[in-house]
Write an enzyme that holds these catalytic residues in place. Structure first.
Site, mmCIF file in Angstrom:
data_model
loop_
_atom_site.group_PDB
_atom_site.id
_atom_site.type_symbol
_atom_site.label_atom_id
_atom_site.label_comp_id
_atom_site.label_asym_id
_atom_site.label_seq_id
_atom_site.Cartn_x
_atom_site.Cartn_y
_atom_site.Cartn_z
ATOM 1 N N THR A 50 -41.506 -57.168 51.653
ATOM 2 C CA THR A 50 -40.280 -56.485 51.661
ATOM 3 C C THR A 50 -40.203 -55.163 52.370
ATOM 4 O O THR A 50 -41.084 -54.473 52.298
ATOM 5 C CB THR A 50 -39.422 -56.602 50.412
ATOM 6 O OG1 THR A 50 -40.265 -55.429 49.748
ATOM 7 C CG2 THR A 50 -39.378 -57.750 49.650
ATOM 8 N N SER A 51 -38.909 -54.642 53.055
ATOM 9 C CA SER A 51 -38.988 -53.347 53.612
ATOM 10 C C SER A 51 -37.629 -52.989 53.298
ATOM 11 O O SER A 51 -36.744 -53.528 53.339
ATOM 12 C CB SER A 51 -39.323 -53.327 54.897
ATOM 13 O OG SER A 51 -38.885 -52.067 55.369
ATOM 14 N N PRO A 52 -37.233 -51.670 52.876
ATOM 15 C CA PRO A 52 -35.884 -51.018 52.683
ATOM 16 C C PRO A 52 -35.427 -50.672 53.999
ATOM 17 O O PRO A 52 -34.530 -50.042 54.212
ATOM 18 C CB PRO A 52 -36.260 -49.797 51.848
ATOM 19 C CG PRO A 52 -37.647 -49.572 51.935
ATOM 20 C CD PRO A 52 -38.316 -50.548 52.496
ATOM 21 N N ASP A 94 -43.473 -49.616 57.862
ATOM 22 C CA ASP A 94 -43.003 -48.705 56.992
ATOM 23 C C ASP A 94 -43.771 -47.403 57.110
ATOM 24 O O ASP A 94 -43.339 -46.435 56.704
ATOM 25 C CB ASP A 94 -42.909 -49.112 55.569
ATOM 26 C CG ASP A 94 -41.930 -50.278 55.380
ATOM 27 O OD1 ASP A 94 -41.024 -50.528 55.982
ATOM 28 O OD2 ASP A 94 -42.251 -51.205 54.285
#
Ligand SMILES: *[C@@H]1O[C@H](CO)[C@@H](O)[C@H](O)[C@H]1NC(C)=O
Ligand SMILES: *[C@@H]1O[C@H](CO)[C@@H](O)[C@H](O)[C@H]1NC(C)=O
Ligand SMILES: *[C@@H]1O[C@H](CO)[C@@H](O)[C@H](O)[C@H]1NC(C)=O
Ligand SMILES: *[C@@H]1O[C@H](CO)[C@@H](O)[C@H](O)[C@H]1NC(C)=O
Ligand SMILES: *[C@@H]1O[C@H](CO)[C@@H](O)[C@H](O)[C@H]1NC(C)=O
Ligand SMILES: *[C@@H]1O[C@H](CO)[C@@H](O)[C@H](O)[C@H]1NC(C)=O
Ligand SMILES: *[C@@H]1O[C@H](CO)[C@@H](O)[C@H](O)[C@H]1NC(C)=O
Ligand SMILES: *[C@@H]1O[C@H](CO)[C@@H](O)[C@H](O)[C@H]1NC(C)=O
Ligand SMILES: CC(=O)N[C@H]1CO[C@H](CO)[C@@H](O)[C@@H]1O
Length: 747
Positions: free
Chosen positions: A316-318, A432
């Site tokens: 996952t990445s924000p 990221d």
């Protein structure tokens, strides 16, 4: 493979109880001319039914406790943990970091109790966990029931906290070794949070509910995710887990809620690699906003604790706006996440990336989105929640050596895991935080070899053919599991742990599970719990991690095969995720009511006292010529408008002299009827503390305190106060001092 999700809150058992109640009452209602004896019996029956209904709607009672404590280590002159970036050295503090402790115990059997710890660090760790267990033992006999079996140390996976506290050599490389001060701050704060939770223990009830948060995470390794079977992917409408599960703690004595423990999956990489101020990243923001809101919420007890535990975080990445090339403004290459063949130019964009800051605005926004989803769920909780029922509280923990660990796959084929190794794409980093070396994700050739790394890794060990075969198709960059000099580089021994309260089962993962790994793992545990009758109603399974040690990533074998960063960082080979699943499902019996504990296994090493360190201490502090510590160098202006940034600078001293745990370096005070009241301190997101070394020889430095006045700032008269501690030359004596700015107005 059973990949059905068990997220939907099953309410059928309660409905059927409710219908039995209706049925019983109608029977009772239709009975006429009862004898006195039968009336008594019916009254008893009524009471039983009422108790049943009460249990079904509020759940069983448990012994519940919550606690929170400060774990902020040295905020300057120390490398941050997470990005493995040599240049990311702390220069101050935006937000203190915390340990949040939740204790769940049986009301009737005090031995049946577990501690779920959520710490604002990049991950759990073996040395930290040993330290916490030792600290608990030191508290005396009242704390002896907290031990290896029932304490889970989960990290929020933030990437903006002091490093140098990890047990193994590899993550110590960029921090120049181990810092006792950094380590002890985390250990002591964690123990204090458990002590506070313990002291708050009281009977209460638990219930849980889910919500979907669809705007706070995306899949940063979609190319790898797409390798999973199409029919399996078709069962889910998102390529990341968007579920937030909230467990609510309600005190029986006054009906107030004492805390929420949430699980949600999003990398703590909103604060970028060029940020050098300590924060809890997006999960720190979510907790901060939730706890602030609860201070004036009628349903919340004073000291309410809100934790956001990391879940299936791996891919996952924000950075929800996708990945872009800095130079061309085009999207990065899909398969390798590169721009023109290199990784450094490809960056994930957070929702506020156009601010070109250090990730501060995007971090706040992602944290706020998760908070907003959680708060809406909390406000409408009772209509959606499922009560936790069945009084049993269970846990198990053992150590499993992953070197050549053989086990059967679900289809019966026996496979094995391998000693830990890092693949070539590990050095490429992710979108990221791109790797500092010119490696690309998914690279499988020797084409892009970086001479530095090639030399270093070959010097260290050459993997055996057996290891090369075992790790296939991972091209081994660092054979860390077979590197033991001067001490182990990475864990080969991992913590296998699970907790159960009623129908709620918590998987504690030592690795960052990818989305599909998490889904498979939770579904397999739910199926095992049902088929082995471990639970009395439909199980609810959550996953928290990275916890207890840091075993990097766990991808599915399909994802592993394409060797992006997450696959390259899956330490124990392609079957690692299945090994975890097998270990969890084959141990499910230990979660049965009345079950004992498994054999503990071989204990991992504790390197707390034998780790290398090249981190130098504070030599001494001196004020600038003709000044004293705390003198104001730059006063704030006389007046500001709400929304302005207020700055004041002071003659400073090194904050490593005194971490001021549970205290504050920076304070904003407001004048109320002639008295000065503290209205902001280090826990506030919008108050930032920066320390600047001016002259190493003289030992002089200054501090800047910046207050980004918030929309909710009240008009009034304020001043800024700085709390410092200076180390005297020669004697080394540390003395506290205070600096106070002139007053200013905000309107
Ligand atoms: C930890 O304490 C529990 C409860 O007393 C006990 O069942 C368990 O065996 C202990 N575990 C270890 C490793 O000592
Ligand atoms: C979340 O989304 C999934 C997929 O759309 C859906 O099946 C599930 O019911 C949703 N959960 C909640 C709590 O809304
Ligand atoms: C921090 O790094 C990001 C990503 O590379 C970049 O967009 C931003 O401009 C940098 N900010 C500063 C202040 O250097
Ligand atoms: C079992 O599954 C694995 C992984 O999908 C596969 O490699 C193996 O061939 C299968 N074994 C059998 C007997 O089908
Ligand atoms: C990596 O190389 C091996 C051996 O040459 C090959 O079988 C495999 O398909 C390659 N993987 C990728 C992702 O290119
Ligand atoms: C490390 O050293 C400290 C201080 O001497 C001691 O209290 C502690 O027990 C040691 N820990 C280990 C694991 O050796
Ligand atoms: C306040 O101080 C910070 C830290 O030194 C600096 O980055 C910022 O530009 C200053 N802001 C103003 C408005 O002076
Ligand atoms: C101001 O402080 C004094 C001394 O502590 C106290 O007696 C007084 O009540 C305070 N006034 C207000 C308005 O809070
Ligand atoms: C379906 C989906 O979620 N797709 C997103 C996955 O993440 C990439 C970026 O890595 C986005 O571009 C997709 O829209």
């Amino acid at each position: 493979m059973a990949c059905q999700q068990f997220h939907g809150a099953p309410r059928r058992p309660f409905l059927s109880l409710f219908f039995s109640f209706l049925f019983l009452t109608s029977l009772l209602g239709s009975a006429t001319a009862l004898t006195p004896a039968r009336r008594v019996a019916d009254a008893e029956l009524d009471k039983d039914v009422e108790a049943m209904i009460a249990r079904a709607t509020t759940g069983d009672q448990y012994l519940l406790g919550v606690g929170k404590a400060d774990i902020t280590g040295p905020v300057v002159e120390l490398n941050f943990m997470g990005y493995a970036s040599l240049g990311q050295i702390g220069t101050g503090l935006r937000q203190r970091i915390y340990s949040r402790a939740f204790i769940i115990g049986s009301v009737t059997n005090p031995e049946d109790r577990f501690v779920y710890l959520v710490i604002d660090t990049a991950m759990g760790d073996t040395a930290i966990r040993y330290g916490i267990l030792q600290g608990l033992a030191n508290l005396g006999s009242g704390y002896l029931m907290y031990n290896q079996s029932n304490v889970a140390v989960t990290g929020t996976h933030q990437h903006s906290g002091p490093g140098a506290w990890l047990n193994y050599l590899l993550p110590q490389v960029t921090s120049l070794g181990f810092s006792k001060q950094s380590y002890q701050a985390i250990v002591d704060g964690s123990v204090l949070s458990i002590q506070r939770a313990h002291q708050s223990l009281a009977p209460g009830t638990l219930s849980y509910a889910d919500t979907n948060i669809t705007d706070a995470n995306i899949n940063r390794s979609l190319y790898a995710y797409l390798q999973n079977p199409a029919d399996e992917r078709a069962k889910y409408d998102a390529t990341v887990d968007t579920t937030l599960t909230m467990l609510r703690f309600k005190r029986a004595s006054d009906g107030l809620n004492t805390g929420v423990l949430c699980w949600h999956s999003v990398h703590g990489t909103s604060m970028l690699e060029n940020n050098t101020h300590v924060t809890g990243d997006n999960k720190g923001v979510s907790s901060y906003l939730f706890e602030e809101a609860m201070k004036s919420d009628q349903s919340a007890a004073p000291g309410f604790v809100a934790a956001f535990s990391q879940s299936s975080v791996g891919d996952t990445s924000p950075n929800v706006l996708g990945t872009w090339c800095d130079a061309t403004g085009e999207q990065c290459d899909f398969e390798h996440s590169t721009c023109g063949g290199t990784t450094q130019d490809c960056h994930g964009h957070g929702p506020e990336y156009q601010k070109l800051d250090l990730g501060v605005a995007s971090c706040y926004e992602i944290g706020r989105r998760v908070y907003a989803g959680a708060k809406t769920l909390y406000d409408n909780f009772d209509s959606q929640a499922t009560a936790v029922t069945d009084p049993s509280v269970r846990f198990y923990h053992f150590f499993n050596d992953m070197q050549w660990y053989s086990f059967p796959l679900p289809n019966g084929t026996v496979v094995q895991t391998c000693p830990a190794a890092m693949g070539r794409s590990f050095a490429g980093g992710t979108t990221d935080g791109p790797g500092a070396f010119d490696f690309v994700q998914g690279d499988n050739s020797s084409m892009a070899q970086n001479p530095f790394w090639t030399v270093v890794s070959d010097l260290l060990t050459t993997p055996t053919q057996e290891q090369v075969d075992c790790q296939y198709p991972k091209p081994i960059l660092l054979d860390v599991g077979q590197m033991h000099e001067p001490y182990d580089w990475s864990p080969n021994i991992v913590d296998i742990q699970s907790f159960r309260v009623g129908q709620l089962i918590m998987i504690i993962s030592p690795s960052e599970a990818t989305t599909m790994t998490g889904r498979r793992w939770k579904a397999a545990v739910a199926e095992a719990a049902t088929s082995k009758s471990i639970v009395t109603s439909t199980p609810k399974v959550v996953l928290g991690g990275p916890a207890n040690t840091y075993a990097h990533y766990a991808t599915t074998p399909e994802e592993y095969n394409v060797q992006r960063y997450e696959g390259a960082s899956t330490l124990y080979g392609q079957w690692e995720s299945y090994a975890y699943i097998h270990l969890s499902t084959s141990s499910i019996g230990y979660l049965a009511a009345g079950a004992g504990q498994p054999a503990q296994g071989t204990l991992p090493p504790n390197n707390v006292n034998n780790s290398l360190s090249f981190i130098s201490g504070v030599v001494y502090d001196n004020p600038h010529l003709f000044t004293s510590f705390g003198d104001v160098l730059t006063q704030p202006k006389a007046s500001y408008s709400i929304g302005d940034v207020v700055n004041a600078s002071f003659v400073g001293a090194n904050p490593r002299n005194n971490l001021r745990l549970e205290g504050t370096f920076a304070t904003v005070q407001q004048q109320v009827n002639g008295n000065w009241t503290t209205v902001r301190d280090d826990h506030d997101w919008h108050l930032e503390y920066t320390w600047v070394r001016d002259d190493s020889l003289l030992g002089s430095s200054h501090v800047v305190i910046s207050w980004e006045t918030e929309s909710y700032t009240t008009a009034g008269t304020y001043r800024i106060v700085y709390n410092g501690d200076a180390k005297a030359p020669v004697t080394g004596k540390i003395s506290a001092f205070t600096g106070t700015s002139s007053t200013f107005t905000v309107s």
